[in-house]
Design an enzyme around this catalytic site. Structure first.
Site, PDB file in Angstrom:
ATOM      1  N   ASP A 163      36.130  42.216  69.562  1.00  0.00           N
ATOM      2  CA  ASP A 163      37.385  41.698  69.015  1.00  0.00           C
ATOM      3  C   ASP A 163      37.941  40.524  69.819  1.00  0.00           C
ATOM      4  O   ASP A 163      39.166  40.365  69.935  1.00  0.00           O
ATOM      5  CB  ASP A 163      38.435  42.812  68.930  1.00  0.00           C
ATOM      6  CG  ASP A 163      38.044  43.912  67.962  1.00  0.00           C
ATOM      7  OD1 ASP A 163      37.295  43.625  67.013  1.00  0.00           O
ATOM      8  OD2 ASP A 163      38.478  45.062  68.152  1.00  0.00           O
ATOM      9  N   ALA A 164      37.078  39.717  70.378  1.00  0.00           N
ATOM     10  CA  ALA A 164      37.531  38.614  71.232  1.00  0.00           C
ATOM     11  C   ALA A 164      36.941  37.268  70.814  1.00  0.00           C
ATOM     12  O   ALA A 164      37.064  36.293  71.550  1.00  0.00           O
ATOM     13  CB  ALA A 164      37.182  38.901  72.688  1.00  0.00           C
TER      14      ALA A 164
END
Length: 294
Positions: free
Chosen positions: A238-239
């Site tokens: 999620d980055a």
């Protein structure tokens, strides 16, 4: 950022030139002079200079029929222009629709929304197949005359499953893989194999509340805004570079179930918008950031 746009025929075939390079004088002049010297008609022109990164970003749409040659000859001749400016560039043809492979688990809202937009031609894409780790949506997908593949994922079979997904993506000649609430974490090797080709919708306003159950995390934290984030998938959970985001205001009277319900509307809208930006070549990546020419 500079924007110039005219639309003589919105459905006309066009080439989209997008690039980034070290910021310096003469980039726009070099590109526009090259196009004009061949009587090319630029219908949309956008650019942006990032003063911090000292990098320049540009996107032009050009009427294909206004040029005396095809896209291969454009690439050959433009390479001479690009080299001295150290351009990272590409040109695409609107006649070649992007092939979007959709991955989904058990939640239907993003899948239903994407297929609806595809069927109504709001999203000008091809969907060669849908892949799921559950059988739930087989009849629905096949009703749309789209091949459906069930690829179960367990801790013991994860590598085999992802090898199969990569095989199916290659066989489908996929351009982009969309995780439409596909609730599995891809392997770092898979993420690294397709940089800028895997798009995810995360049900929070990243970088807040990464990982599982972000609405529950948000509820426990007592936030006043919830959101969704469309981003490119990288090996770091999620980055990846963010393409699009949106939010909805909430208050203390809203339950976790309310947050989930509100969030579904945001998720499908943000995913569709982010995918559209991607397939229209409006997203230029630099490091872990993006420039999005809307």
């Amino acid at each position: 950022m500079f924007l110039f746009k005219i639309s003589p025929v919105s459905t006309a075939r066009r080439y989209t030139l997008s690039l980034s390079c070290p910021d310096r004088v003469g980039v726009v002049a070099a590109v526009s002079t090259f196009v004009a010297s061949h009587q090319g008609w630029i219908t949309e022109a956008q650019n942006h200079a990032d003063q911090t990164a000292q990098r320049f970003f540009l996107r032009h749409e050009i009427l294909a029929d206004s040029l005396p040659f095809g896209i291969d000859e454009f690439r050959r001749q433009f390479a001479v222009i690009a080299q001295p400016f150290q351009m990272d560039w590409k040109i695409t043809d609107s006649a070649q629709k992007k092939r979007v492979v959709i991955l989904v688990s058990k939640l239907e809202h993003c899948l239903y929304d994407l297929l609806s937009r595809w069927q109504s031609q709001e999203l000008d894409i091809e969907i060669p197949c849908v892949i799921s780790n559950h059988e739930k949506f087989r009849k629905f997908v096949e009703w749309h005359d789209i091949p459906f593949y069930h690829v179960p994922v367990t801790p013991e079979t994860k590598q085999t499953a992802y090898d199969k997904i990569q095989y199916l993506f290659t066989e489908a000649q996929g351009d982009v893989m969309v995780l439409a609430r596909y609730m599995q974490i891809l392997t770092p090797e898979m993420c690294d194999r397709y940089p800028g080709q895997i798009i995810n919708i995360h049900h929070s306003f990243l970088p807040s509340f990464i990982g599982a159950k972000p609405y529950h995390q948000a509820y426990d934290r007592g936030v006043k805004l919830i959101g969704a984030t469309c981003h490119y998938v990288t090996s770091e959970l999620d980055a990846g570079p963010i393409i699009d985001q949106d939010v909805n205001r909430i208050d203390h009277t809203d339950s976790v179930e309310d947050l989930v319900r509100y969030g579904k509307d945001i998720e499908k809208t943000v995913l569709a918008r982010g995918l559209r930006y991607h397939v229209e070549d409006r997203v230029l990546r630099h490091g872990n950031k993006t420039v999005v020419f809307r």
